[in-house]
Design an enzyme around this catalytic site. Structure first.
Site, PDB file in Angstrom:
ATOM      1  N   ILE A   1      62.759  15.659  14.670  1.00 37.65           N
ATOM      2  CA  ILE A   1      63.326  15.004  15.857  1.00 37.65           C
ATOM      3  C   ILE A   1      63.383  13.488  15.667  1.00 37.65           C
ATOM      4  O   ILE A   1      64.398  12.852  15.967  1.00 37.65           O
ATOM      5  CB  ILE A   1      62.525  15.386  17.122  1.00 37.65           C
ATOM      6  CG1 ILE A   1      62.588  16.904  17.343  1.00 37.65           C
ATOM      7  CG2 ILE A   1      63.065  14.648  18.352  1.00 37.65           C
ATOM      8  CD1 ILE A   1      61.619  17.439  18.380  1.00 37.65           C
TER       9      ILE A   1
ATOM     10  N   ARG B   1      54.417  14.280  23.225  1.00 41.84           N
ATOM     11  CA  ARG B   1      53.479  14.894  24.158  1.00 41.84           C
ATOM     12  C   ARG B   1      52.793  13.767  24.922  1.00 41.84           C
ATOM     13  O   ARG B   1      52.510  12.698  24.356  1.00 41.84           O
ATOM     14  CB  ARG B   1      52.414  15.708  23.413  1.00 41.84           C
ATOM     15  CG  ARG B   1      52.888  17.064  22.906  1.00 41.84           C
ATOM     16  CD  ARG B   1      53.108  18.060  24.046  1.00 41.84           C
ATOM     17  NE  ARG B   1      53.503  19.383  23.573  1.00 41.84           N
ATOM     18  CZ  ARG B   1      54.770  19.792  23.461  1.00 41.84           C
ATOM     19  NH1 ARG B   1      55.762  18.991  23.792  1.00 41.84           N
ATOM     20  NH2 ARG B   1      55.045  21.006  23.039  1.00 41.84           N
TER      21      ARG B   1
ATOM     22  N   GLU C   1      50.211  16.429  32.627  1.00 40.11           N
ATOM     23  CA  GLU C   1      51.347  17.139  33.183  1.00 40.11           C
ATOM     24  C   GLU C   1      50.899  18.306  34.057  1.00 40.11           C
ATOM     25  O   GLU C   1      49.968  19.012  33.632  1.00 40.11           O
ATOM     26  CB  GLU C   1      52.203  17.672  32.028  1.00 40.11           C
ATOM     27  CG  GLU C   1      53.632  17.170  32.107  1.00 40.11           C
ATOM     28  CD  GLU C   1      54.377  17.374  30.821  1.00 40.11           C
ATOM     29  OE1 GLU C   1      54.951  18.454  30.662  1.00 40.11           O
ATOM     30  OE2 GLU C   1      54.365  16.457  29.987  1.00 40.11           O
TER      31      GLU C   1
ATOM     32  N   HIS D   1      59.901  16.575  31.591  1.00 37.56           N
ATOM     33  CA  HIS D   1      59.804  17.353  30.336  1.00 37.56           C
ATOM     34  C   HIS D   1      61.070  18.201  30.106  1.00 37.56           C
ATOM     35  O   HIS D   1      60.986  19.430  29.981  1.00 37.56           O
ATOM     36  CB  HIS D   1      58.543  18.241  30.362  1.00 37.56           C
ATOM     37  CG  HIS D   1      58.034  18.595  28.986  1.00 37.56           C
ATOM     38  ND1 HIS D   1      56.709  18.779  28.695  1.00 37.56           N
ATOM     39  CD2 HIS D   1      58.689  18.823  27.814  1.00 37.56           C
ATOM     40  CE1 HIS D   1      56.559  19.101  27.416  1.00 37.56           C
ATOM     41  NE2 HIS D   1      57.765  19.136  26.856  1.00 37.56           N
ATOM     42  N   ILE D   2      62.200  17.499  30.052  1.00 36.72           N
ATOM     43  CA  ILE D   2      63.485  18.212  29.916  1.00 36.72           C
ATOM     44  C   ILE D   2      64.179  17.921  28.582  1.00 36.72           C
ATOM     45  O   ILE D   2      65.363  18.194  28.416  1.00 36.72           O
ATOM     46  CB  ILE D   2      64.463  17.829  31.066  1.00 36.72           C
ATOM     47  CG1 ILE D   2      64.625  16.295  31.153  1.00 36.72           C
ATOM     48  CG2 ILE D   2      64.003  18.412  32.397  1.00 36.72           C
ATOM     49  CD1 ILE D   2      65.782  15.849  32.040  1.00 36.72           C
TER      50      ILE D   2
ATOM     51  N   SER E   1      64.321  19.265  25.733  1.00 35.96           N
ATOM     52  CA  SER E   1      65.009  20.366  25.021  1.00 35.96           C
ATOM     53  C   SER E   1      65.934  21.154  25.950  1.00 35.96           C
ATOM     54  O   SER E   1      66.418  22.229  25.582  1.00 35.96           O
ATOM     55  CB  SER E   1      63.979  21.314  24.393  1.00 35.96           C
ATOM     56  OG  SER E   1      63.253  21.982  25.405  1.00 35.96           O
TER      57      SER E   1
HETATM   58  N1  LIG Z   1      59.618  16.590  25.139  1.00 40.07           N
HETATM   59  C1  LIG Z   1      60.037  17.752  24.682  1.00 40.07           C
HETATM   60  O1  LIG Z   1      60.606  18.573  25.379  1.00 40.07           O
HETATM   61  C2  LIG Z   1      59.825  18.071  23.240  1.00 40.07           C
HETATM   62  C3  LIG Z   1      60.791  18.850  22.586  1.00 40.07           C
HETATM   63  C4  LIG Z   1      60.575  19.164  21.260  1.00 40.07           C
HETATM   64  C5  LIG Z   1      59.439  18.692  20.594  1.00 40.07           C
HETATM   65  N2  LIG Z   1      58.544  17.934  21.257  1.00 40.07           N
HETATM   66  C6  LIG Z   1      57.359  17.397  20.551  1.00 40.07           C
HETATM   67  O2  LIG Z   1      57.812  16.702  19.392  1.00 40.07           O
HETATM   68  C7  LIG Z   1      56.956  17.005  18.308  1.00 40.07           C
HETATM   69  C8  LIG Z   1      57.686  16.813  17.005  1.00 40.07           C
HETATM   70  O3  LIG Z   1      58.629  17.835  16.782  1.00 40.07           O
HETATM   71  P1  LIG Z   1      59.398  17.950  15.365  1.00 40.07           P
HETATM   72  O4  LIG Z   1      60.186  19.200  15.388  1.00 40.07           O
HETATM   73  O5  LIG Z   1      60.081  16.685  15.036  1.00 40.07           O
HETATM   74  O6  LIG Z   1      58.144  18.129  14.392  1.00 40.07           O
HETATM   75  P2  LIG Z   1      57.969  17.651  12.887  1.00 40.07           P
HETATM   76  O7  LIG Z   1      56.758  18.354  12.395  1.00 40.07           O
HETATM   77  O8  LIG Z   1      59.255  17.800  12.152  1.00 40.07           O
HETATM   78  O9  LIG Z   1      57.676  16.072  13.029  1.00 40.07           O
HETATM   79  C9  LIG Z   1      56.448  15.541  13.378  1.00 40.07           C
HETATM   80  C10 LIG Z   1      56.182  14.358  12.478  1.00 40.07           C
HETATM   81  O10 LIG Z   1      55.006  13.686  12.941  1.00 40.07           O
HETATM   82  C11 LIG Z   1      54.361  13.181  11.780  1.00 40.07           C
HETATM   83  N3  LIG Z   1      52.978  12.821  12.069  1.00 40.07           N
HETATM   84  C12 LIG Z   1      51.906  13.641  12.196  1.00 40.07           C
HETATM   85  N4  LIG Z   1      50.796  12.909  12.432  1.00 40.07           N
HETATM   86  C13 LIG Z   1      51.194  11.608  12.472  1.00 40.07           C
HETATM   87  C14 LIG Z   1      50.509  10.396  12.680  1.00 40.07           C
HETATM   88  N5  LIG Z   1      49.192  10.358  12.885  1.00 40.07           N
HETATM   89  N6  LIG Z   1      51.220   9.251  12.675  1.00 40.07           N
HETATM   90  C15 LIG Z   1      52.551   9.272  12.451  1.00 40.07           C
HETATM   91  N7  LIG Z   1      53.262  10.411  12.236  1.00 40.07           N
HETATM   92  C16 LIG Z   1      52.575  11.558  12.247  1.00 40.07           C
HETATM   93  C17 LIG Z   1      54.503  14.310  10.766  1.00 40.07           C
HETATM   94  O11 LIG Z   1      54.260  13.874   9.449  1.00 40.07           O
HETATM   95  C18 LIG Z   1      55.939  14.739  11.019  1.00 40.07           C
HETATM   96  O12 LIG Z   1      56.852  14.081  10.173  1.00 40.07           O
HETATM   97  C19 LIG Z   1      56.490  18.441  18.591  1.00 40.07           C
HETATM   98  O13 LIG Z   1      55.273  18.731  17.969  1.00 40.07           O
HETATM   99  C20 LIG Z   1      56.397  18.490  20.107  1.00 40.07           C
HETATM  100  O14 LIG Z   1      55.095  18.183  20.520  1.00 40.07           O
HETATM  101  C21 LIG Z   1      58.716  17.619  22.570  1.00 40.07           C
HETATM  102  O1  LIG Z   2      57.519  21.383  22.021  1.00 40.13           O
HETATM  103  C1  LIG Z   2      58.560  21.707  22.581  1.00 40.13           C
HETATM  104  O2  LIG Z   2      59.365  22.505  22.093  1.00 40.13           O
HETATM  105  C2  LIG Z   2      58.913  21.094  23.908  1.00 40.13           C
HETATM  106  O3  LIG Z   2      57.969  20.350  24.483  1.00 40.13           O
HETATM  107  C3  LIG Z   2      59.692  21.962  24.829  1.00 40.13           C
HETATM  108  O4  LIG Z   2      60.940  22.075  24.292  1.00 40.13           O
END
Ligand SMILES: NC(=O)c1ccc[n+]([C@@H]2O[C@H](COP(=O)([O-])OP(=O)(O)OC[C@H]3O[C@@H](n4cnc5c(N)ncnc54)[C@H](O)[C@@H]3O)[C@@H](O)[C@H]2O)c1
Ligand SMILES: O=C(O)[C@H](O)CO
Length: 386
Positions: free
Chosen positions: A176, A273, A302, A320-321, A323
């Site tokens: 992301i 998060r 939350e 938290h929208i 996605s």
């Molecule tokens: N708000 C939402 O609705 C929503 C939606 C999707 C994902 N998310 C959150 O986003 C996070 C990331 O998703 P993703 O698919 O990109 O995952 P991902 O695993 O591809 O990316 C996470 C990145 O964080 C890095 N990381 C881990 N520890 C770290 C640190 N201490 N300092 C810096 N970087 C660090 C990892 O190396 C990795 O590159 C998910 O785990 C989830 O919690 C939230």
């Molecule tokens: O981790 C996730 O996927 C989000 O928070 C909800 O899409």
């Protein structure tokens, strides 16, 4: 004894019992389970966050697998209950799984699925939206219009920041974070500084090639830098977006000290998060620095916000929208269902959780595999060679 929980049943004579703790978008996920002899039970309880007791009641005496949500506490109590009911499969309908105790799941031999990839662009788009909304003060200006306060164009009215040529900072340049960086760089010609534990090689290559393209067309090239520390990003960036996983290393990554080193007029966006940010310290910082702006999709406690946050004009808050696009949410439901189905049927785990497209094509049957199982190595599950 927990109260019985209301459910909706599909294919009552199915051999395998799969429970979903929430109704999920679309019907493909239900059909895929039914086609493979599953009885699907969907919780219809009018309660947003189910308790551990509610879910134990849902699991009952016989349950092969559960699709759950990020609001639920999947630990020892639930995994032991699932195992007692004969279950070996669980999937979060989310990519993040900080609500799941992976060690407890592995102890009871339960595979844990998540839903990577399908939400990457949708989530990055919301982070980009919050960045723009904060930079151009869109929510404040909208409120001003609705309040009937607009009485003509003025040179100083809701003046914000131009993103072009400014520096975007990304903390956690995974799926992301990298997609967001590309949007901000390609879309607004910002320069990048990022911090991650790993090098974002594909992102770096993309920006290098884009910079060459701009140069060849007589435009100022964009630049990128991998920072040696998060502090370097905080000091240099004008817009900072947080995209790491939530774990012990990222809890309160943004706190009083880290906020203090950011530019006074910086923009901070959090679509990762809530607990990645110390929200009490953030409210204080917003109060003391009215030109500092924040866009938040997630919150420390939350669904609650820390006292004072809702009163801050320099904060944009959404529930938290990130996605929440139709295609993504239906895809998340499909991936979660196929994670559970794959384990129940003894299919292998898909070879690359970053390439889940074959599972999302509605016109062809999905591969016979679980798209993404996070404890597959610990459980020694076979990997698909497809
Ligand atoms: N708000 C939402 O609705 C929503 C939606 C999707 C994902 N998310 C959150 O986003 C996070 C990331 O998703 P993703 O698919 O990109 O995952 P991902 O695993 O591809 O990316 C996470 C990145 O964080 C890095 N990381 C881990 N520890 C770290 C640190 N201490 N300092 C810096 N970087 C660090 C990892 O190396 C990795 O590159 C998910 O785990 C989830 O919690 C939230
Ligand atoms: O981790 C996730 O996927 C989000 O928070 C909800 O899409």
């Amino acid at each position: 004894m927990a109260k019985p929980v209301s459910i909706e049943v599909w294919n009552p004579n199915g051999k395998y019992r799969v429970v979903s703790t929430k109704s999920m978008p679309g019907t493909r996920w239900i059909n895929l389970l039914i086609e493979q002899d599953c009885r699907v039970e969907i919780c219809t309880q009018k309660k947003t966050i189910l308790s551990v007791e509610d879910i134990i009641a849902l699991i009952g005496d016989k349950c092969d697998g559960v699709i759950g949500q990020l609001t639920e506490d999947w630990g020892e109590a639930l995994f032991s209950a699932l195992r007692r009911a004969g279950g070996t499969a669980f999937s979060n309908m989310a990519v993040g799984y900080n609500n799941v105790d992976i060690n407890a799941a592995s102890k009871y031999g339960v595979a844990v699925g998540n839903t990577p990839g399908v939400l990457t662009e949708t989530t990055a788009e919301l982070a980009a939206s919050l960045s723009l909304a904060a930079a151009r003060r869109i929510v404040e200006a909208d409120g001003f219009m609705r309040a009937g306060l607009y009485d003509g164009w003025l040179p100083h009215l809701y003046v914000g920041n131009l993103l072009k040529g400014q520096t975007v900072g990304v903390i956690g340049a995974g799926r992301i974070g990298s997609a967001y960086a590309r949007m901000m760089i390609e879309g607004f010609k910002m320069n990048l500084i990022y911090y991650d534990l790993y090098q974002a090689t594909r992102l770096e290559k993309f920006i290098t090639a884009y910079a060459e393209f701009l140069k060849a067309n007589g435009e100022k090239p964009v630049t990128w830098k991998r920072a040696a520390s998060m502090e370097e990003v905080l000091r240099e960036a004008d817009v900072i977006s947080l995209h790491p996983v939530l774990d012990k290393t990222t809890y309160h990554l943004i706190n009083k000290e880290s906020l203090a080193i950011m530019k006074k007029e910086a923009i901070l966006v959090n679509c990762s998060r809530g607990p990645v940010v110390d929200e009490v310290a953030l409210v204080e910082h917003l109060r003391e620095n009215p030109m500092f702006r924040v866009g938040l999709d997630v919150f420390e406690d939350e669904p609650y916000m820390k006292p004072g946050l809702a009163d801050m004009k320099n904060a944009i808050v959404v529930p938290h929208i990130a996605s929440a696009s139709k295609w993504t949410r239906e895809g998340m439901a499909t991936l979660a269902a196929l994670n559970v189905l794959g384990k129940i049927k003894g299919y292998p785990v898909w070879y690359d959780p970053n390439r889940v497209e074959p599972f999302l094509n509605e016109n062809v049957p999905p591969p016979a595999a679980s798209p993404s199982i996070v404890n597959s190595k610990t459980l020694g599950l076979p990997i698909s060679k497809l």
